[in-house]
Design a protein around this motif. Structure first.
Motif, mmCIF file in Angstrom:
data_model
loop_
_atom_site.group_PDB
_atom_site.id
_atom_site.type_symbol
_atom_site.label_atom_id
_atom_site.label_comp_id
_atom_site.label_asym_id
_atom_site.label_seq_id
_atom_site.Cartn_x
_atom_site.Cartn_y
_atom_site.Cartn_z
ATOM 1 N N VAL A 101 74.365 28.283 46.235
ATOM 2 C CA VAL A 101 74.334 27.953 44.814
ATOM 3 C C VAL A 101 72.987 28.334 44.203
ATOM 4 O O VAL A 101 72.924 28.857 43.084
ATOM 5 N N ILE A 102 71.904 28.080 44.923
ATOM 6 C CA ILE A 102 70.576 28.473 44.438
ATOM 7 C C ILE A 102 70.515 29.977 44.208
ATOM 8 O O ILE A 102 70.043 30.461 43.161
ATOM 9 N N ARG A 103 71.022 30.748 45.159
ATOM 10 C CA ARG A 103 70.996 32.208 45.044
ATOM 11 C C ARG A 103 71.871 32.686 43.882
ATOM 12 O O ARG A 103 71.487 33.593 43.134
ATOM 13 N N ARG A 104 73.038 32.062 43.721
ATOM 14 C CA ARG A 104 73.932 32.488 42.639
ATOM 15 C C ARG A 104 73.369 32.116 41.271
ATOM 16 O O ARG A 104 73.494 32.884 40.306
ATOM 17 N N ASN A 105 72.746 30.965 41.175
ATOM 18 C CA ASN A 105 72.110 30.597 39.907
ATOM 19 C C ASN A 105 71.020 31.592 39.536
ATOM 20 O O ASN A 105 70.874 31.969 38.367
ATOM 21 N N ARG A 106 70.248 32.020 40.514
ATOM 22 C CA ARG A 106 69.207 33.019 40.267
ATOM 23 C C ARG A 106 69.844 34.331 39.814
ATOM 24 O O ARG A 106 69.356 34.996 38.881
ATOM 25 N N GLN A 107 70.945 34.727 40.457
ATOM 26 C CA GLN A 107 71.639 35.957 40.076
ATOM 27 C C GLN A 107 72.138 35.884 38.635
ATOM 28 O O GLN A 107 71.993 36.841 37.868
ATOM 29 N N LEU A 108 72.697 34.738 38.256
ATOM 30 C CA LEU A 108 73.218 34.590 36.897
ATOM 31 C C LEU A 108 72.101 34.602 35.861
ATOM 32 O O LEU A 108 72.254 35.160 34.771
ATOM 33 N N ARG A 109 70.970 33.999 36.205
ATOM 34 C CA ARG A 109 69.830 34.008 35.268
ATOM 35 C C ARG A 109 69.332 35.424 35.012
ATOM 36 O O ARG A 109 68.847 35.731 33.916
ATOM 37 N N ASN A 110 69.476 36.289 35.997
ATOM 38 C CA ASN A 110 68.971 37.656 35.880
ATOM 39 C C ASN A 110 70.057 38.654 35.472
ATOM 40 O O ASN A 110 69.779 39.849 35.386
ATOM 41 N N GLU A 111 71.267 38.167 35.234
ATOM 42 C CA GLU A 111 72.382 39.061 34.900
ATOM 43 C C GLU A 111 72.238 39.592 33.464
ATOM 44 O O GLU A 111 72.196 38.823 32.512
ATOM 45 N N SER A 112 72.160 40.904 33.327
ATOM 46 C CA SER A 112 71.989 41.496 31.993
ATOM 47 C C SER A 112 73.017 42.581 31.705
ATOM 48 O O SER A 112 72.947 43.246 30.677
ATOM 49 N N ARG A 113 73.989 42.752 32.595
ATOM 50 C CA ARG A 113 74.984 43.799 32.406
ATOM 51 C C ARG A 113 76.021 43.415 31.350
ATOM 52 O O ARG A 113 76.226 42.254 31.047
ATOM 53 N N GLU A 114 76.676 44.422 30.794
ATOM 54 C CA GLU A 114 77.715 44.225 29.801
ATOM 55 C C GLU A 114 78.974 43.660 30.460
ATOM 56 O O GLU A 114 79.235 43.929 31.637
ATOM 57 N N PRO A 115 79.780 42.894 29.700
ATOM 58 C CA PRO A 115 80.993 42.301 30.277
ATOM 59 C C PRO A 115 81.948 43.312 30.895
ATOM 60 O O PRO A 115 82.626 43.014 31.886
ATOM 61 N N GLY A 116 82.010 44.515 30.332
ATOM 62 C CA GLY A 116 82.940 45.516 30.834
ATOM 63 C C GLY A 116 82.433 46.328 32.006
ATOM 64 O O GLY A 116 83.142 47.220 32.503
ATOM 65 N N THR A 117 81.232 46.054 32.472
ATOM 66 C CA THR A 117 80.674 46.797 33.607
ATOM 67 C C THR A 117 81.568 46.652 34.827
ATOM 68 O O THR A 117 81.932 45.540 35.219
ATOM 69 N N MET A 118 81.929 47.770 35.422
ATOM 70 C CA MET A 118 82.788 47.741 36.602
ATOM 71 C C MET A 118 81.933 47.547 37.849
ATOM 72 O O MET A 118 80.980 48.288 38.080
ATOM 73 N N ILE A 119 82.293 46.536 38.639
ATOM 74 C CA ILE A 119 81.553 46.237 39.865
ATOM 75 C C ILE A 119 82.543 46.009 40.997
ATOM 76 O O ILE A 119 83.738 45.833 40.779
ATOM 77 N N ARG A 120 82.020 45.986 42.208
ATOM 78 C CA ARG A 120 82.886 45.756 43.362
ATOM 79 C C ARG A 120 83.294 44.286 43.398
ATOM 80 O O ARG A 120 82.467 43.394 43.418
ATOM 81 N N GLY A 121 84.597 44.050 43.386
ATOM 82 C CA GLY A 121 85.107 42.688 43.419
ATOM 83 C C GLY A 121 85.788 42.368 44.729
ATOM 84 O O GLY A 121 85.530 43.002 45.765
ATOM 85 N N LEU A 122 86.665 41.371 44.690
ATOM 86 C CA LEU A 122 87.384 40.961 45.892
ATOM 87 C C LEU A 122 88.318 42.072 46.356
ATOM 88 O O LEU A 122 88.800 42.888 45.563
ATOM 89 N N TYR A 123 88.569 42.094 47.644
ATOM 90 C CA TYR A 123 89.422 43.094 48.291
ATOM 91 C C TYR A 123 88.855 44.505 48.150
ATOM 92 O O TYR A 123 89.563 45.487 48.352
ATOM 93 N N GLY A 124 87.572 44.598 47.763
ATOM 94 C CA GLY A 124 86.940 45.893 47.621
ATOM 95 C C GLY A 124 87.344 46.643 46.372
ATOM 96 O O GLY A 124 87.036 47.833 46.223
ATOM 97 N N ARG A 125 88.011 45.964 45.428
ATOM 98 C CA ARG A 125 88.486 46.621 44.218
ATOM 99 C C ARG A 125 87.409 46.620 43.136
ATOM 100 O O ARG A 125 86.636 45.683 43.025
ATOM 101 N N GLU A 126 87.421 47.664 42.320
ATOM 102 C CA GLU A 126 86.541 47.719 41.173
ATOM 103 C C GLU A 126 87.088 46.787 40.089
ATOM 104 O O GLU A 126 88.269 46.875 39.719
ATOM 105 N N THR A 127 86.250 45.892 39.593
ATOM 106 C CA THR A 127 86.679 44.877 38.636
ATOM 107 C C THR A 127 85.633 44.736 37.543
ATOM 108 O O THR A 127 84.436 44.846 37.814
ATOM 109 N N ALA A 128 86.057 44.491 36.329
ATOM 110 C CA ALA A 128 85.114 44.255 35.237
ATOM 111 C C ALA A 128 84.350 42.962 35.493
ATOM 112 O O ALA A 128 84.910 41.965 35.967
ATOM 113 N N LEU A 129 83.058 42.972 35.185
ATOM 114 C CA LEU A 129 82.212 41.798 35.408
ATOM 115 C C LEU A 129 82.789 40.566 34.718
ATOM 116 O O LEU A 129 82.798 39.471 35.287
#
Length: 274
Positions: free
Chosen positions: A106-134
């Motif tokens: 949870v500490i690591r994820r909170n830090r990640q969220l505080r530093n998140e600056s990407r656009e909502p539509g940014t495609m990233i690797r999601g579950l099952y290895g699929r590309e998913t919008a942030l």
């Protein structure tokens, strides 16, 4: 830059639910981690292991190399095998190991969220290895942790947060799946309407209208002379939609009117989570 305004509600809901999970499990003694939850096949430890595992994947951690036992009756397909990997690898972890890993994750994820600056539509690797919008991924994590918070509350006899931020996101996600449930899966008649009247901590009245082509749409307006209608409380609604109970188990909490065959078909296909 900071978190995009569109993503903030999902981050807030996730934080609310993950903090609730931490509060629920931190005082548990060893035996309480083995309590059965409404999530099929999973104990309290398993649910928390699942949450930890998927948050680690959001952080980009590698998935564990692990061979699943062959006798897991609740694992019947590849999607479930994917989810089970993070769970089974932690099945022998002690209570202190579970709480400390959850806290650190949870500490690591909170830090990640505080530093998140990407656009909502940014495609990233999601579950099952699929590309998913942030945005989709963050919405799904808010939904997932709220549902599992409720699994834990049920198992531990600690009800609450049925109207929390995560509950409202869950409502919207479950409602978005309803047109398919009614029109395609249950085969509701064309040019018909089916009404859902939900009361309790979260209240809503929604109509699924099926057009001449058999396509369902979600509307907030009531319908006159619907082919079927359902009246039930919010807790029963989400538990049915998330596969936590069978229609038979909550028959006394669901009032139906209209074609019995249609209402039975809709309830039979009501669960939409994997």
């Amino acid at each position: 830059m900071s978190l995009h305004p569109t993503l903030q509600p999902y981050a807030d809901a996730w934080t609310h639910s993950i903090d609730a999970i931490s509060e629920l499990v931190s005082p548990l003694v060893e035996g309480e981690w083995n309590r059965r939850t409404p999530c099929p096949g999973w104990s309290v430890r398993d649910v928390v292991s699942h949450v930890i595992g998927l948050e680690c994947e959001m952080l980009g951690d590698p998935r564990p190399i692990h061979t699943l036992p062959r006798d897991l009756y609740h694992v019947t397909n590849e999607q479930q095998r994917y989810m089970e990997m993070q769970v089974d690898v932690r099945r022998h972890h002690t209570a202190p190991e579970m709480t400390s890993e959850l806290e650190y994750t949870v500490i690591r994820r909170n830090r990640q969220l505080r530093n998140e600056s990407r656009e909502p539509g940014t495609m990233i690797r999601g579950l099952y290895g699929r590309e998913t919008a942030l945005e989709d991924l963050m919405r799904n994590r808010a939904f997932d942790v709220w549902v599992h918070e409720q699994d834990l509350r049920t198992a531990l006899g600690r009800p609450g947060n049925l109207d929390s931020p995560g509950a409202h996101i869950t409502r919207d996600m479950l409602l978005s799946a309803l047109p398919k449930v009614v029109a395609k899966d249950a085969g509701a008649p064309r040019s018909s309407a089916i009404v859902f009247d939900v009361h309790g901590p979260i209240e809503f009245l929604r109509t699924i209208r099926v057009d001449i082509n058999g396509r369902g749409t979600l509307e907030s307006s009531p319908a006159l002379g619907p082919a079927a209608s359902f009246a039930l409380d919010w807790e029963t609604y989400y538990r049915l939609a998330c596969g936590r109970v069978t229609p038979e188990a909550v028959a006394d909490r669901v009032k139906t009117e209209g074609d019995p065959g249609l209402t039975a078909a809709i309830l039979r296909h009501f669960a939409v989570t994997p």
